[in-house]
Design a protein around this motif. Sequence first.
Motif, mmCIF file in Angstrom:
data_model
loop_
_atom_site.group_PDB
_atom_site.id
_atom_site.type_symbol
_atom_site.label_atom_id
_atom_site.label_comp_id
_atom_site.label_asym_id
_atom_site.label_seq_id
_atom_site.Cartn_x
_atom_site.Cartn_y
_atom_site.Cartn_z
ATOM 1 N N GLU A 1 -6.815 -3.242 2.529
ATOM 2 C CA GLU A 1 -5.532 -3.813 2.158
ATOM 3 C C GLU A 1 -5.601 -5.335 2.032
ATOM 4 O OE1 GLU A 1 -2.460 -2.282 4.698
ATOM 5 O OE2 GLU A 1 -3.354 -0.293 4.746
ATOM 6 N N THR B 1 0.864 -1.173 0.000
ATOM 7 C CA THR B 1 0.000 0.000 0.000
ATOM 8 C C THR B 1 0.901 1.223 0.000
ATOM 9 O OG1 THR B 1 -1.721 -1.171 1.239
ATOM 10 C CG2 THR B 1 -1.825 1.232 1.207
ATOM 11 N N VAL C 1 1.345 5.149 0.502
ATOM 12 C CA VAL C 1 0.645 6.175 1.273
ATOM 13 C C VAL C 1 1.348 7.523 1.136
ATOM 14 C CG1 VAL C 1 -0.216 6.821 3.556
ATOM 15 C CG2 VAL C 1 -0.036 4.397 2.934
ATOM 16 N N GLY D 1 -9.004 1.373 0.364
ATOM 17 C CA GLY D 1 -8.254 1.234 1.607
ATOM 18 C C GLY D 1 -8.298 -0.139 2.225
ATOM 19 N N LEU E 1 -3.890 7.314 -1.379
ATOM 20 C CA LEU E 1 -3.521 5.944 -1.039
ATOM 21 C C LEU E 1 -3.681 5.095 -2.292
ATOM 22 C CD1 LEU E 1 -4.513 3.940 2.091
ATOM 23 C CD2 LEU E 1 -5.019 2.978 -0.149
ATOM 24 N N ARG F 1 3.714 0.467 2.859
ATOM 25 C CA ARG F 1 3.199 -0.433 3.909
ATOM 26 C C ARG F 1 3.044 -1.834 3.336
ATOM 27 N NH1 ARG F 1 -2.192 1.661 5.538
ATOM 28 N NH2 ARG F 1 -0.954 3.317 6.503
ATOM 29 N N GLU G 1 5.259 -0.210 8.056
ATOM 30 C CA GLU G 1 5.519 0.932 7.174
ATOM 31 C C GLU G 1 7.006 1.219 7.092
ATOM 32 O OE1 GLU G 1 3.376 4.461 8.058
ATOM 33 O OE2 GLU G 1 1.488 3.715 7.243
#
Length: 425
Positions: free
Chosen positions: A181, A89, A91, A179, A96, A124, A130
């Motif tokens: 994931e 992901t 960010v 969002g 996102l 992430r 992260e």
Amino acid sequence: MRKKSHTGWMLLVIFVCLCVLGGVGYAFIQINKEEAVKTTTLADANPKEEPVAQPVHIIEREVAERPKNQPIEKEKTALIEETLPRVFTIVTTDSLGSGFLYAKGGFIVTNAHVVSGYTDVKVRNSVGREAPGKVIGISDTYDIALIQSDAYKDINPLKAEVNETKVGTEVIALGSPNGLENTASVGYLTGVGRDIRSEFVYEKAYQVDVQIESGSSGGPLIDAKTGKVIGINSLLLEKNRRIGFSIPLYTMTYLIDDWIKNPMNERQVASVFGVYDDYGASNFYNNDSYDDDSSQDEVEEYEGDVYFYEGWLQEFILEFRTVYEEALYNENFYEIEQYLLPGSRAYKEFDDYFDEISGEGMRFDFIENSVTEVIIYDEHALVSTYETLNFRNKAGNEKYYVKEKNYEVVIHTDGTYRIRDVSNR
């Protein structure tokens, strides 16, 4: 007397024959008994030996009959589990998206629209960890960008498909739609060769019916049988949200590989979309380059904004030709990079040409470079040239060339002219 003697001999012969026949019969019976005992002993010693050996021959025959080039298919659940640790992901402070590990060294591919305006992002992984990432490549023509993150530099990347994938192939899209994931969606490749132009140019795009949403952008589209990445999920049809589009990975590898080899610096990345005030929008063709009063008045009227002006376009192309000759002598593509639009056809063709001539000992002597015509359109300008040169190859053979070319020039977001395409007239 003769008759009695003959009878005796006959009795003796019969007796001997009976003895011989009896001995042979006894021997035959004994041999059969011994064979019966031996057979019974072997079978009793390992009564399951024959059934155990049977499956081994079946396996060997199945392996021998499998075509050598046939890819090994995996169960979807196992394939997804193996793939997710290499899907991320992406960010930023106001967006996102998704991305995937393209090459060892922590090189992560995503869409340009996911990271546009940023040089630093957060990456992430599938377990929520992260790590910092830096944008080292981005195009304003194609919706493609490259991130490098040291946190993932030792992880093996996903395998990439180098050829076009056929319609009907079962595919899996992975990413973070809305969002959410670690989401995987299964579907089919329903179309190929879709050319779409919006904010970016999407050439030969794959059409898919997998479920993708906002946040899926930049995630991988993988072949559900081989696990190879075939595309980069990028678009969703507004009128029918069951139809999505993915950029074929094989069409973008040349650009991604070039960024890995020659990463863009922060200034170059920031200038692509012109969002960082710290870098400014420097105009390569500043007002001091011209003594003509009328051109000075025009520049003041435009308050420093860049626009197409015939004199500037002529000087730009002539200067490019001068620098190009020096770059050819030094066999250094990056001396002309600032004149080319990143991600454009001209950028790729010049880059490929320098790779081709590198180390070949070729020499170029430009004799005449003149601009013959300038046509200005709304969003680009066309500059025509007349060029002559002497070319000498490695063997010392010389040839004289006369060329007439068209240079398609656009205004880059950093306020400079850039060559987007070059063609022969």
